[in-house]
Write an enzyme that holds these catalytic residues in place. Structure first.
Site, PDB file in Angstrom:
ATOM      1  N   LYS A  55     -19.626  78.207 100.093  1.00  0.00           N
ATOM      2  CA  LYS A  55     -18.821  77.351 100.978  1.00  0.00           C
ATOM      3  C   LYS A  55     -17.367  77.847 101.063  1.00  0.00           C
ATOM      4  O   LYS A  55     -16.933  78.651 100.230  1.00  0.00           O
ATOM      5  CB  LYS A  55     -18.893  75.914 100.459  1.00  0.00           C
ATOM      6  CG  LYS A  55     -20.322  75.327 100.491  1.00  0.00           C
ATOM      7  CD  LYS A  55     -20.332  73.888  99.975  1.00  0.00           C
ATOM      8  CE  LYS A  55     -21.707  73.257 100.034  1.00  0.00           C
ATOM      9  NZ  LYS A  55     -21.681  71.834  99.617  1.00  0.00           N
ATOM     10  N   TYR A  95     -26.988  69.780 108.343  1.00  0.00           N
ATOM     11  CA  TYR A  95     -26.843  68.541 107.575  1.00  0.00           C
ATOM     12  C   TYR A  95     -27.443  67.350 108.324  1.00  0.00           C
ATOM     13  O   TYR A  95     -26.891  66.248 108.284  1.00  0.00           O
ATOM     14  CB  TYR A  95     -25.367  68.278 107.265  1.00  0.00           C
ATOM     15  CG  TYR A  95     -24.810  69.095 106.110  1.00  0.00           C
ATOM     16  CD1 TYR A  95     -25.439  69.095 104.859  1.00  0.00           C
ATOM     17  CD2 TYR A  95     -23.641  69.843 106.239  1.00  0.00           C
ATOM     18  CE1 TYR A  95     -24.913  69.828 103.786  1.00  0.00           C
ATOM     19  CE2 TYR A  95     -23.112  70.574 105.171  1.00  0.00           C
ATOM     20  CZ  TYR A  95     -23.760  70.562 103.947  1.00  0.00           C
ATOM     21  OH  TYR A  95     -23.250  71.262 102.888  1.00  0.00           O
ATOM     22  N   ASN A 162     -17.755  71.695  96.351  1.00  0.00           N
ATOM     23  CA  ASN A 162     -18.609  72.071  95.207  1.00  0.00           C
ATOM     24  C   ASN A 162     -19.196  73.478  95.343  1.00  0.00           C
ATOM     25  O   ASN A 162     -20.234  73.790  94.765  1.00  0.00           O
ATOM     26  CB  ASN A 162     -19.693  71.014  94.975  1.00  0.00           C
ATOM     27  CG  ASN A 162     -20.592  70.832  96.184  1.00  0.00           C
ATOM     28  OD1 ASN A 162     -20.494  71.576  97.150  1.00  0.00           O
ATOM     29  ND2 ASN A 162     -21.481  69.861  96.119  1.00  0.00           N
ATOM     30  N   HIS A 165     -24.071  75.685  98.540  1.00  0.00           N
ATOM     31  CA  HIS A 165     -25.219  74.899  99.001  1.00  0.00           C
ATOM     32  C   HIS A 165     -26.487  75.661  98.662  1.00  0.00           C
ATOM     33  O   HIS A 165     -26.543  76.878  98.811  1.00  0.00           O
ATOM     34  CB  HIS A 165     -25.158  74.691 100.520  1.00  0.00           C
ATOM     35  CG  HIS A 165     -26.470  74.218 101.088  1.00  0.00           C
ATOM     36  ND1 HIS A 165     -26.840  72.889 101.068  1.00  0.00           N
ATOM     37  CD2 HIS A 165     -27.529  74.906 101.621  1.00  0.00           C
ATOM     38  CE1 HIS A 165     -28.067  72.778 101.601  1.00  0.00           C
ATOM     39  NE2 HIS A 165     -28.498  73.984 101.939  1.00  0.00           N
ATOM     40  N   GLU A 176     -33.740  75.558 107.161  1.00  0.00           N
ATOM     41  CA  GLU A 176     -32.350  76.026 107.136  1.00  0.00           C
ATOM     42  C   GLU A 176     -32.249  77.530 107.433  1.00  0.00           C
ATOM     43  O   GLU A 176     -31.307  77.978 108.093  1.00  0.00           O
ATOM     44  CB  GLU A 176     -31.722  75.690 105.777  1.00  0.00           C
ATOM     45  CG  GLU A 176     -31.574  74.183 105.571  1.00  0.00           C
ATOM     46  CD  GLU A 176     -31.182  73.798 104.151  1.00  0.00           C
ATOM     47  OE1 GLU A 176     -30.928  74.703 103.314  1.00  0.00           O
ATOM     48  OE2 GLU A 176     -31.144  72.583 103.861  1.00  0.00           O
TER      49      GLU A 176
HETATM   50  N1  UDP Z   1     -21.174  65.320  99.369  1.00  0.00           N
HETATM   51  C1  UDP Z   1     -20.009  64.580  99.301  1.00  0.00           C
HETATM   52  N2  UDP Z   1     -20.068  63.335  98.719  1.00  0.00           N
HETATM   53  C2  UDP Z   1     -21.208  62.822  98.225  1.00  0.00           C
HETATM   54  C3  UDP Z   1     -22.385  63.583  98.297  1.00  0.00           C
HETATM   55  C4  UDP Z   1     -22.348  64.831  98.879  1.00  0.00           C
HETATM   56  O1  UDP Z   1     -18.950  65.037  99.752  1.00  0.00           O
HETATM   57  O2  UDP Z   1     -21.202  61.706  97.713  1.00  0.00           O
HETATM   58  C5  UDP Z   1     -21.146  66.677  99.990  1.00  0.00           C
HETATM   59  C6  UDP Z   1     -21.203  67.809  98.959  1.00  0.00           C
HETATM   60  O3  UDP Z   1     -20.437  68.903  99.452  1.00  0.00           O
HETATM   61  C7  UDP Z   1     -22.682  68.113  98.939  1.00  0.00           C
HETATM   62  C8  UDP Z   1     -23.064  67.905 100.401  1.00  0.00           C
HETATM   63  O4  UDP Z   1     -22.280  66.820 100.824  1.00  0.00           O
HETATM   64  O5  UDP Z   1     -22.933  69.427  98.478  1.00  0.00           O
HETATM   65  C9  UDP Z   1     -24.527  67.617 100.628  1.00  0.00           C
HETATM   66  O6  UDP Z   1     -24.935  66.557  99.786  1.00  0.00           O
HETATM   67  P1  UDP Z   1     -26.276  66.600  98.928  1.00  0.00           P
HETATM   68  O7  UDP Z   1     -26.541  65.218  98.440  1.00  0.00           O
HETATM   69  O8  UDP Z   1     -27.352  67.255  99.745  1.00  0.00           O
HETATM   70  O9  UDP Z   1     -25.878  67.502  97.672  1.00  0.00           O
HETATM   71  P2  UDP Z   1     -26.373  68.951  97.189  1.00  0.00           P
HETATM   72  O10 UDP Z   1     -27.804  69.110  97.606  1.00  0.00           O
HETATM   73  O11 UDP Z   1     -25.444  69.954  97.855  1.00  0.00           O
HETATM   74  O12 UDP Z   1     -26.187  68.950  95.703  1.00  0.00           O
HETATM   75 MG    MG Z   2     -28.633  68.859  99.556  1.00  0.00          MG
END
Ligand code: UDP
Ligand code: MG
Length: 186
Positions: A55, A95, A162, A165, A176
């Site tokens: 990212k 997303y 974070n 992805h 994806e």
């Molecule tokens: N995210 C966020 N707040 C949240 C949950 C997710 O900003 O409470 C963002 C974060 O960058 C995350 C992305 O949205 O990586 C997609 O969320 P997901 O639950 O799919 O998390 P991941 O699979 O990336 O761990």
């Molecule tokens: Mg995810």
């Protein structure tokens, strides 16, 4: 002097051998239910794929190399790599499960704030392996040893910045991959 008992590089048994290692059915194995069928052996030989995004926060912090290094060090193959700027349209597809969430506009702002790196990574059980390597969504509490746990923290945006992805299932990975690398779509 020939050292016996050690697998030699190139014979398919060496732990670090990077090529396709096929399940070997010894020719002396007796026929019967315990012997894997040809069909079963062929199925287990097909490697999985995952879509990875490095990212914009990770690119800005010059962590592309470190993150790719960890993926390769675990033994997976990076089979496609691209540095690009995501568009809001591309992100809305990627997303799709998050577009109605309150934090979605912030995610678009974050993910379009600079270039990112998209990759397809290949290997047996690679989705499980890379989800484990990436770590939990929250970088603050992601377990040390993981990419998010070692390299990430809360910069005032909670769980958003974070670094990485990774697709959450083989089905998501194929969906994806078709978005980010249409020529690799199956
Ligand atoms: N995210 C966020 N707040 C949240 C949950 C997710 O900003 O409470 C963002 C974060 O960058 C995350 C992305 O949205 O990586 C997609 O969320 P997901 O639950 O799919 O998390 P991941 O699979 O990336 O761990
Ligand atoms: Mg995810």
């Amino acid at each position: 002097m020939e050292v016996t008992g050690l697998a030699k590089r190139g014979d398919g048994r060496h732990a670090g051998f990077p090529g396709p290692v096929r399940a070997v059915v010894p020719s002396a194995a007796p026929p019967g239910p315990s012997r894997p069928s040809a069909e079963r052996t062929a199925m287990t030989d097909v490697p999985g794929r995952i879509l990875i995004l490095i990212k914009p926060d990770a690119v800005k912090r010059r962590l592309i190399g470190e993150i790719l290094r960890r993926i390769e060090a675990k033994g997976y193959d990076i089979i496609a790599l691209d540095r690009l700027r995501a568009t809001p349209e591309l992100l809305a597809e990627h997303y799709a499960e998050h577009v109605d969430r309150p934090f979605y506009p912030s995610i678009v702002e974050y993910m379009t704030s600079g270039p990112l790196v998209a990759a397809i990574v290949e290997g047996h059980r690679v989705v499980e392996g890379l989800r484990s390597l990436i770590g939990a969504t929250e970088p603050t509490t992601a377990v040390p040893g993981t990419i998010r746990g070692d390299l990430g923290r809360d910069w005032g945006t909670s769980a958003m910045e974070n670094l990485v992805h990774g697709s959450d299932s083989p089905e998501s990975a194929e969906r994806e991959i078709a978005i980010w690398f249409p020529r690799f779509a199956r």
